[in-house]
Every structure is written in structure tokens, then in C-alpha cells.
Design a protein around this motif. Structure first.
Motif, PDB file in Angstrom:
ATOM      1  N   ASN A   1       0.676  -1.348   0.582  1.00 16.82           N
ATOM      2  CA  ASN A   1       0.286  -0.024  -0.022  1.00 16.82           C
ATOM      3  C   ASN A   1       0.982   1.124   0.260  1.00 16.82           C
ATOM      4  O   ASN A   1       1.947   1.288   1.189  1.00 16.82           O
ATOM      5  N   ILE A   2       1.101   1.914  -1.230  1.00 17.57           N
ATOM      6  CA  ILE A   2       2.000   2.939  -1.525  1.00 17.57           C
ATOM      7  C   ILE A   2       1.177   4.284  -1.098  1.00 17.57           C
ATOM      8  O   ILE A   2       1.454   5.750  -1.593  1.00 17.57           O
ATOM      9  N   LEU A   3      -0.346   4.601  -0.325  1.00 18.75           N
ATOM     10  CA  LEU A   3      -0.616   5.986   0.027  1.00 18.75           C
ATOM     11  C   LEU A   3      -0.151   7.036   0.500  1.00 18.75           C
ATOM     12  O   LEU A   3      -0.413   7.876  -0.324  1.00 18.75           O
ATOM     13  N   SER A   4       0.819   6.660   1.439  1.00 21.15           N
ATOM     14  CA  SER A   4       1.854   7.861   1.701  1.00 21.15           C
ATOM     15  C   SER A   4       3.597   7.663   1.366  1.00 21.15           C
ATOM     16  O   SER A   4       3.711   8.354   1.532  1.00 21.15           O
ATOM     17  N   ASN A   5       3.487   6.910   0.321  1.00 24.05           N
ATOM     18  CA  ASN A   5       4.472   6.779  -0.258  1.00 24.05           C
ATOM     19  C   ASN A   5       4.414   8.107  -1.963  1.00 24.05           C
ATOM     20  O   ASN A   5       4.710   7.409  -2.581  1.00 24.05           O
ATOM     21  N   ILE A   6       4.796   8.994  -1.547  1.00 18.92           N
ATOM     22  CA  ILE A   6       4.712  10.051  -2.793  1.00 18.92           C
ATOM     23  C   ILE A   6       5.673  10.173  -3.398  1.00 18.92           C
ATOM     24  O   ILE A   6       5.451  10.307  -5.243  1.00 18.92           O
ATOM     25  N   LYS A   7       6.635   9.752  -3.445  1.00 20.76           N
ATOM     26  CA  LYS A   7       8.057   9.843  -3.625  1.00 20.76           C
ATOM     27  C   LYS A   7       7.870   9.098  -4.852  1.00 20.76           C
ATOM     28  O   LYS A   7       8.181   8.487  -6.189  1.00 20.76           O
ATOM     29  N   LEU A   8       7.617   7.584  -4.556  1.00 13.94           N
ATOM     30  CA  LEU A   8       7.323   6.388  -4.911  1.00 13.94           C
ATOM     31  C   LEU A   8       6.784   6.300  -6.222  1.00 13.94           C
ATOM     32  O   LEU A   8       6.056   6.099  -7.507  1.00 13.94           O
ATOM     33  N   LYS A   9       5.163   6.869  -5.667  1.00 13.54           N
ATOM     34  CA  LYS A   9       4.237   7.094  -6.719  1.00 13.54           C
ATOM     35  C   LYS A   9       4.553   8.086  -7.907  1.00 13.54           C
ATOM     36  O   LYS A   9       3.880   7.867  -8.820  1.00 13.54           O
ATOM     37  N   LEU A  10       5.178   9.391  -7.704  1.00  6.42           N
ATOM     38  CA  LEU A  10       5.641   9.883  -9.207  1.00  6.42           C
ATOM     39  C   LEU A  10       6.368   9.340 -10.002  1.00  6.42           C
ATOM     40  O   LEU A  10       6.596   9.158 -10.730  1.00  6.42           O
ATOM     41  N   TYR A  11       7.204   8.439  -9.028  1.00  9.89           N
ATOM     42  CA  TYR A  11       8.338   7.487  -9.808  1.00  9.89           C
ATOM     43  C   TYR A  11       7.596   6.538 -11.024  1.00  9.89           C
ATOM     44  O   TYR A  11       8.272   6.218 -12.057  1.00  9.89           O
ATOM     45  N   LEU A  12       6.766   5.986 -10.320  1.00  7.27           N
ATOM     46  CA  LEU A  12       5.860   5.101 -10.397  1.00  7.27           C
ATOM     47  C   LEU A  12       4.596   5.823 -11.793  1.00  7.27           C
ATOM     48  O   LEU A  12       4.690   4.893 -13.098  1.00  7.27           O
ATOM     49  N   GLU A  13       4.218   7.086 -11.986  1.00  7.89           N
ATOM     50  CA  GLU A  13       3.762   7.566 -12.777  1.00  7.89           C
ATOM     51  C   GLU A  13       4.726   7.859 -13.911  1.00  7.89           C
ATOM     52  O   GLU A  13       4.643   7.695 -15.206  1.00  7.89           O
ATOM     53  N   ASP A  14       5.814   8.688 -13.486  1.00  7.16           N
ATOM     54  CA  ASP A  14       7.255   8.728 -14.326  1.00  7.16           C
ATOM     55  C   ASP A  14       7.534   7.532 -15.438  1.00  7.16           C
ATOM     56  O   ASP A  14       7.868   7.850 -16.453  1.00  7.16           O
ATOM     57  N   GLN A  15       7.155   6.752 -14.989  1.00  5.22           N
ATOM     58  CA  GLN A  15       7.427   5.120 -15.391  1.00  5.22           C
ATOM     59  C   GLN A  15       6.396   4.687 -16.385  1.00  5.22           C
ATOM     60  O   GLN A  15       6.848   3.359 -16.713  1.00  5.22           O
ATOM     61  N   ASP A  16       5.355   5.160 -15.968  1.00  5.94           N
ATOM     62  CA  ASP A  16       4.080   4.723 -16.540  1.00  5.94           C
ATOM     63  C   ASP A  16       3.854   3.092 -15.787  1.00  5.94           C
ATOM     64  O   ASP A  16       3.347   2.272 -16.968  1.00  5.94           O
ATOM     65  N   LEU A  17       3.964   3.525 -14.794  1.00  4.56           N
ATOM     66  CA  LEU A  17       3.569   1.324 -14.011  1.00  4.56           C
ATOM     67  C   LEU A  17       2.562   2.352 -12.971  1.00  4.56           C
ATOM     68  O   LEU A  17       2.430   1.412 -12.001  1.00  4.56           O
ATOM     69  N   ASP A  18       2.062   3.403 -12.745  1.00  2.00           N
ATOM     70  CA  ASP A  18       1.486   3.904 -11.357  1.00  2.00           C
ATOM     71  C   ASP A  18      -0.106   2.840 -11.707  1.00  2.00           C
ATOM     72  O   ASP A  18      -0.456   2.153 -12.785  1.00  2.00           O
ATOM     73  N   ASN A  19      -0.694   2.154 -10.468  1.00  2.00           N
ATOM     74  CA  ASN A  19      -1.715   1.537 -10.393  1.00  2.00           C
ATOM     75  C   ASN A  19      -2.207   1.816  -8.738  1.00  2.00           C
ATOM     76  O   ASN A  19      -2.943   1.480  -7.433  1.00  2.00           O
ATOM     77  N   ASP A  20      -2.714   4.442  -8.928  1.00  2.00           N
ATOM     78  CA  ASP A  20      -4.095   3.640  -8.155  1.00  2.00           C
ATOM     79  C   ASP A  20      -2.403   4.001  -6.480  1.00  2.00           C
ATOM     80  O   ASP A  20      -1.304   4.386  -6.691  1.00  2.00           O
ATOM     81  N   ASN A  21      -2.891   3.019  -5.437  1.00  2.00           N
ATOM     82  CA  ASN A  21      -2.646   3.394  -3.951  1.00  2.00           C
ATOM     83  C   ASN A  21      -1.825   1.739  -3.901  1.00  2.00           C
ATOM     84  O   ASN A  21      -1.166   1.525  -2.902  1.00  2.00           O
ATOM     85  N   GLU A  22      -1.391   1.311  -5.345  1.00  2.00           N
ATOM     86  CA  GLU A  22      -1.584   0.043  -4.748  1.00  2.00           C
ATOM     87  C   GLU A  22       0.204  -0.288  -5.795  1.00  2.00           C
ATOM     88  O   GLU A  22       0.020  -0.058  -6.969  1.00  2.00           O
ATOM     89  N   CYS A  23       0.960  -1.106  -5.225  1.00  2.00           N
ATOM     90  CA  CYS A  23       2.083  -1.669  -6.132  1.00  2.00           C
ATOM     91  C   CYS A  23       2.577  -3.063  -6.308  1.00  2.00           C
ATOM     92  O   CYS A  23       2.562  -3.461  -4.181  1.00  2.00           O
ATOM     93  N   ILE A  24       2.377  -3.554  -6.598  1.00  2.00           N
ATOM     94  CA  ILE A  24       2.335  -5.262  -7.053  1.00  2.00           C
ATOM     95  C   ILE A  24       3.935  -5.284  -7.508  1.00  2.00           C
ATOM     96  O   ILE A  24       4.210  -5.158  -8.609  1.00  2.00           O
ATOM     97  N   LEU A  25       4.463  -6.234  -6.548  1.00  2.00           N
ATOM     98  CA  LEU A  25       6.122  -6.368  -6.889  1.00  2.00           C
ATOM     99  C   LEU A  25       6.026  -8.101  -7.474  1.00  2.00           C
ATOM    100  O   LEU A  25       5.582  -8.568  -6.347  1.00  2.00           O
TER     101      LEU A  25
END
Length: 329
Positions: free
Chosen positions: A69-93
Motif C-alpha cells: 500500500n503506497i498511499l503515503s509514499n508520494i515519492k514512489l507514486k511520482l516515480y511510478l507515474e514517470d515510468q508509466d507503472l502507476d496503479n492508484d495506491n497499490e504497488c505489486i512486485l
């Protein structure tokens, strides 16, 4: 925050599903119970090293999936958006290790290079222990840790903004310098082209006539022969001119007998005058064309020069004067 971890065919684990709740989670157990495998799985799914020995014996592949859950992880959310990998507040590796040692990495269902998985893992997992994931051992994090400890983030933002402005101004100066250099080069080129045209000493009359002059020079022998033949037929003793003169004289006498012949006499007189003018013009032309053959080499060189200037300026040679005026302006 880690919410879910799924492990399949890793070392001795056939399949394991773990759910994590908000807050601190402690995992205990005897030596050899498999605690290290959980840590190793997190290490692998966040971009750590892997090899064929990690695949459970007899299996084609091992697979590890971790959901955060990356709701509060702003830096990661920006990174994922920049890489076109964003998925709302969830990150699945997800990491798949084949029995031949090759591995594939996925983020939010999309295949990514291992370096990208490792970068994302650094935003999610901070492992403390004798391993390569410790933030204190990463040179790239030393400045971040120091800035956080000193509470100078606002100053860092100010410095970053100042550097960004400096970089923008520097880029603009370099662009202006390059543009100035280009304009200077273009000016030098235009001055060179104008000097070439000035040295050529072109004029409208020459440009309009040189093609005909050159063609006449090339064919001067044939022209001399033909014009000479025409002059002989017009001006010899029994030529057209003398015949008209005699005819006009006879009609002058005959009009006394019949005044109606006077009109015809006038026509013949007019024709004789025009033939005589033609004789003068042809004689003058013959005199000039006879000397043209001697100028053939000079004309050839001149017309080659003019055609070369025409190709350089992408125009007909008759337009070179206009080009010259345009460059002067």
C-alpha cells in the motif's frame, strides 16, 4: 506498507501466503524454521540477486509476489507515474526465477528491467542487517539521510530551485550563442555570395543575350554560309534588289500611260526599300558573326560561370541581377 507476500517453490517452500496488518509484525521460530527465507524472498522481489539454486528441487521456476500500500509514499507514486507503472495506491512486485537461473521482473503486471525493480524496491523496503540493501551502505542515500537529520530540506529545495534556474539560463545562453554563431556564419556566406556576383560584373543586357550569342558562335560557320547566300540572292547583279529597282523604274515610265499603275509602283518601291534595309542589316550581321567564332572560348567560359552562379542560387541566369540586388539589401 507490505500487505501481502506470496512465495512459490523458493528453496524448500512449496507455497506460502502471508497477510500483514497495519503496525509492527514479528516473526519468530526455531533455527531452520524458514525465517531467513522470508527475508530472502523480500530481498529478491525488491531487486536483489537470484540464481538457479533458489528454485525448489524438481520445479521449473520459483515465483515471489509482494503487494504494498503506497498511499503515503508520494515519492514512489511520482516515480511510478514517470515510468508509466502507476496503479492508484497499490504497488505489486513480482519476480520469477527459472530453473536455468534467468529471471523476469514485473511491476503492477508490466514487465520491467531488474534495475527498475531495484529502484522501486528501494522506496518500499529498508533492510537492516548484514546485506547489501542497508541504506547506510548506499552512497546515493547518504545526502538524503544527512539532509533529513539536519532538517535542511527547505534549504535543499531552495538550492535545487536555484540550480534549476541556473541550468535554464545556461541552456538559453548556449542556445543564443549557437544562434549567434549560426547568424554569423550565414552572414559570411551571404557576403561571399554577393562578392562572387560583384566580381562576375553581370548586367541585364548580357544575361538576356548571352545564350543567343553563344548559340550563334557555336553555329557561326553555318550562319555565315547561309547569310552570304541570302545576300547574294538579294544583292547580286540579277538579284532581288536590282530586279525591284528596274521594275519600279519601268512602272514610273508606265504610269504616264496608265495612272492606275502608280499604286503598284509604290508597292514595289516600298518593297525595294525594305529589301535594301534587309541587305544593310544582313551585311552588318555577317560582319559581326564572322568574328564570333574567335570569341567562342571566351563565351563558353563566361556562360559556364553564369550557369554555375545560377545553380548556386537556384535560379535562371537571367534572374542573377535580382538575386544580387536582394543580397545587397
Amino acid at each position: 506498507m507490505l500487505e501481502h507476500l506470496n512465495i512459490k517453490n523458493l528453496v524448500v517452500v512449496e507455497e506460502l501466503n502471508m497477510e500483514f496488518k497495519f503496525g509492527m509484525t514479528v516473526i519468530t521460530g526455531e533455527t531452520g524454521a524458514g525465517k531467513s527465507i522470508l527475508v530472502q524472498a523480500l530481498n529478491i522481489v525488491s531487486g536483489g540477486r537470484s540464481d538457479a539454486s533458489l528454485v525448489r528441487n524438481g520445479m521449473a521456476k520459483a515465483e515471489i509476489t509482494a503487494s504494498f500500500n503506497i498511499l503515503s509514499n508520494i515519492k514512489l507514486k511520482l516515480y511510478l507515474e514517470d515510468q508509466d507503472l502507476d496503479n492508484d495506491n497499490e504497488c505489486i512486485l513480482r519476480r520469477v526465477i527459472a530453473s536455468d537461473g534467468k529471471s523476469r521482473s514485473y511491476v503492477n503486471g508490466r514487465k520491467v528491467p531488474l534495475s527498475v525493480l531495484s529502484d522501486i524496491g528501494s522506496y518500499l523496503i529498508d533492510m537492516h542487517g548484514q546485506n547489501e540493501h542497508q541504506l547506510l551502505l548506499r552512497n546515493s542515500h547518504h545526502q538524503i539521510l544527512l539532509d533529513d537529520f539536519s532538517g535542511s530540506q527547505a534549504l535543499c529545495d531552495e538550492v535545487n530551485a536555484a540550480y534549476g534556474n541556473y541550468h535554464d539560463v545556461k541552456s538559453k545562453l548556449e542556445a543564443l550563442s549557437a544562434e549567434s554563431s549560426l547568424l554569423s556564419s550565414q552572414k559570411d556566406l551571404l557576403m561571399h555570395q554577393l562578392e562572387e556576383l560583384n566580381q562576375a560584373q553581370i548586367n541585364v543586357e548580357e544575361l538576356n543575350n548571352i545564350e543567343d550569342d553563344y548559340k550563334a558562335s557555336v553555329n557561326s560557320s553555318q550562319l555565315v554560309e547561309k547569310i552570304s547566300k541570302i545576300l547574294n540572292s538579294l544583292n547580286e547583279d540579277y538579284g532581288v534588289n536590282n530586279i525591284l529597282i528596274e521594275s519600279e523604274s519601268e512602272l514610273e515610265q508606265s504610269k504616264e500611260l496608265d495612272s492606275r499603275l502608280n499604286g503598284i509602283r509604290e508597292l514595289i518601291a516600298s518593297a525595294q526599300v525594305q529589301v535594301q534595309e534587309s541587305v544593310y542589316d544582313l551585311t552588318d550581321y555577317l560582319s559581326k558573326i564572322s568574328n564570333q567564332e574567335d570569341n567562342l572560348t571566351q563565351l563558353s567560359e563566361r556562360i559556364t560561370l553564369l550557369h554555375g552562379l545560377g545553380r548556386k542560387h537556384n535560379c535562371q541566369i537571367t534572374e542573377l541581377v535580382d538575386v544580387q540586388k536582394s543580397l545587397e539589401e
